[in-house]
Design a protein around this motif. Structure first.
Motif, short mmCIF file in Angstrom:
data_model
loop_
_atom_site.label_atom_id
_atom_site.label_comp_id
_atom_site.label_asym_id
_atom_site.label_seq_id
_atom_site.Cartn_x
_atom_site.Cartn_y
_atom_site.Cartn_z
N VAL A 67 0.84 -1.20 0.00
CA VAL A 67 0.00 0.00 0.00
C VAL A 67 0.88 1.25 0.00
N GLN A 68 1.88 1.27 0.83
CA GLN A 68 2.78 2.43 0.87
C GLN A 68 3.53 2.59 -0.45
N LEU A 69 4.04 1.48 -0.96
CA LEU A 69 4.77 1.52 -2.23
C LEU A 69 3.88 1.98 -3.37
N LEU A 113 4.42 5.16 -5.89
CA LEU A 113 4.56 4.96 -7.33
C LEU A 113 3.55 5.79 -8.12
N VAL A 114 2.32 5.80 -7.67
CA VAL A 114 1.27 6.56 -8.37
C VAL A 114 1.57 8.06 -8.37
N HIS A 115 2.06 8.56 -7.26
CA HIS A 115 2.27 10.01 -7.15
C HIS A 115 3.61 10.50 -7.72
N ARG A 151 -8.48 -5.36 2.35
CA ARG A 151 -7.87 -4.21 3.02
C ARG A 151 -6.89 -3.48 2.10
N CYS A 152 -6.30 -4.21 1.18
CA CYS A 152 -5.28 -3.63 0.30
C CYS A 152 -5.86 -2.47 -0.52
N ALA A 153 -6.95 -2.71 -1.22
CA ALA A 153 -7.57 -1.65 -2.03
C ALA A 153 -8.13 -0.54 -1.16
N ALA A 154 -8.71 -0.91 -0.03
CA ALA A 154 -9.30 0.09 0.87
C ALA A 154 -8.22 1.03 1.41
N PRO A 182 -8.85 5.26 -3.60
CA PRO A 182 -9.60 5.13 -4.84
C PRO A 182 -8.69 5.08 -6.07
N GLU A 183 -8.92 4.10 -6.93
CA GLU A 183 -8.29 3.97 -8.24
C GLU A 183 -6.80 3.62 -8.24
#
Length: 59
Positions: free
Chosen positions: A10-12, A16-18, A37-40, A44-45
């Motif tokens: 989740v942190q990674l 990466l997205v930002h 829990r991973c997606a939550a 979002p997205e």
């Protein structure tokens, strides 16, 4: 290919997205990330299109 714990990925994925052009659609994950829990936690997205294995050997 990603093999990680939920908290670590989740942190990674957020970083990466930002800070890169990374997209989950081009990524495959181990079964350890097939956890709601991973997606939550990622938000979002962030993980839209992430594919991978299940603990039963499916995809």
């Amino acid at each position: 290919m990603i093999a990680a714990s939920v908290a670590g990925f989740v942190q990674l994925s957020r970083r990466l997205v930002h800070s890169t052009r990374w997209t989950a659609r081009r990524t495959f994950a181990f079964a350890s990330l097939a956890d709601p829990r991973c997606a939550a936690l990622a938000g979002p997205e962030v993980l839209d299109g992430l594919r991978g294995a299940t603990s039963e050997g499916g995809s």
